[in-house]
Design an enzyme around this catalytic site. Sequence first.
Site: not given
Length: 582
Positions: A290, A308, A392, A438
């Site tokens: 990124r 990750q 989340k 996720h």
Amino acid sequence: MAAAVQKLHPSAQVTIGPWIDNGFYYDFFMKDGTMLKEDDFKAIKKEMDKIISKDLPITREEVTREEAKRRIMELDEPFKLEILASIKTEPITIYHLGDEWWDLCAGPHLSTTGALPKKAIQLQSVAGAYWRGDESREMLSRVYATAWKSPEQLKAYKKLVEEAKRRDHRLLGKKLDLFSIQEDAGGGLVFWHPKGAKIRTGIEDFWRDTHVKNGYELVYSPHIANVELWKTSGHFDFYQEGMFDQMEVEGADYQIKPMNCPFHCLMYKDKQTSYRDLPIRWAELGTVYRYERSGTLHGLMRVRGFTQDDAHIFCLPEQVEDEIVKVLDLTETILSKFGFEDYDIMLSTQPDKSVGGDDIWGLATAALEGALKRKGWNYGVDEGGGAFYGPKIDLKIRDAIGRTWQCSTVQCDFNLPERFDLEYKSADGTMERPIMIHRAIFGSIERFFGILVENCAGEFPLWLAPEQVRILPVTESVQDYCHEVKRKAMEMGIRVEVDSGRDRLPKQIRNAEKGKVPLMAVVGVKELENGELAIRSKGEGDLGTFGVEEFLQGIKQAIEVTEEFKTVGVKEEKEEQLDAAD
């Protein structure tokens, strides 16, 4: 502080001065081309103390936008004009320090400057920062400071800051030869040195084994893909500023991946799925890239390339809560392994702009909340703080000196299943959308490694230490014996090194302790003749003399149960043997 700076430096123009954790900062543009320095702090603090001593009233004034603009232009403060333009509410509020100084501010404030405790305020550091973070704009002087209610609080905070400096992963990473950032290769790209790589391998091996035991399948995906994939996922439209530029391959544009999730969606689509196949749990240690501005890069905490610990769960709506509970259980298992057992947890709900109907949002939010209640965990609620694609749970871990770090996250996603047209065949034969979850536990290997280094101040538990035992030869004549012990240890999976023996024993011991080696085995002529090792612990000193096999078996057992070295269990066993003999 801003008033003091402008009195001492008439060329200074003010910009923004927000509060941050444990203090605040203020950005100044110096029209004369200079930059503020820490050498200026003494004079600035002295002027601040004068302002406090004057006990100036702090008053609030409401003005029209036009009046605020007129006053700002009169002072020649162009940055404040930009700030004024960004304020969408009316009226505009101004706060005054007596008749001496004023600024745009929403407030509120204390009633007078005299209420501030002089001895509980400290200017800390100065750094360069671009206006609005834009490298094409002006370079500003950013002054960091901290303020507390009492000198005692400031003293405690300064002690914490010193301890944090001692634990800084960047310093320890270099001192212990764990990793480096090679500027010749580019900022934000991590080079893992052998010792750091051993620790990382231990972390990843434990992560993989634990996931497999908990019903996950491990997958791998490419590092680049056709840009059309990122357009399908929406990243190209919504996340482009965080992505590197595309590369052309045979007339098509390819994108190095900033995320792993679109790849897992393609894998899901590769075959027809039945409701009987769900849930599907796929986990990947996937390296992503990124774009981060160079000024924001920070050791391992903010990098451009990182791995990750990603996983995606595809499940039925009625399976969501149970799956979330399993994710939280797994999170607890993994984090506690590394000594993190104190969490701050936040549940974030539907924002104003979102995809998916209210019914599915309600179901997913209830599932997340139900899972947290089943775990018995305390949590806060951030109303409207969820991602646009689903609610989340965010989990922060608390380290050894009380700091919190954002780490684990669990997110429901209604967006990608829709964008990729993911389906499963239901019990009645109709095609339905799965719920996609996720989740990441470490967040990234790099950042978690940095947190771990600082949490243990570089003193890794025995099972994770890159060098578990160092053998210290007292004389040259025992070198062959030392290397034979090393060979046996390595065959048992124990990480052992032998000191060169060039230094006297006290210095060998100091070097091993400075290198954070948990155990030392001293070998002299006596140990050679008896087939023994004289064991020292970094934390506890001499532990006694043990046979080679006895010691190595004790170490292996301690590593296998992956407990922190508590004198390897060997000292206690020796004491138990002596007690039995008595």
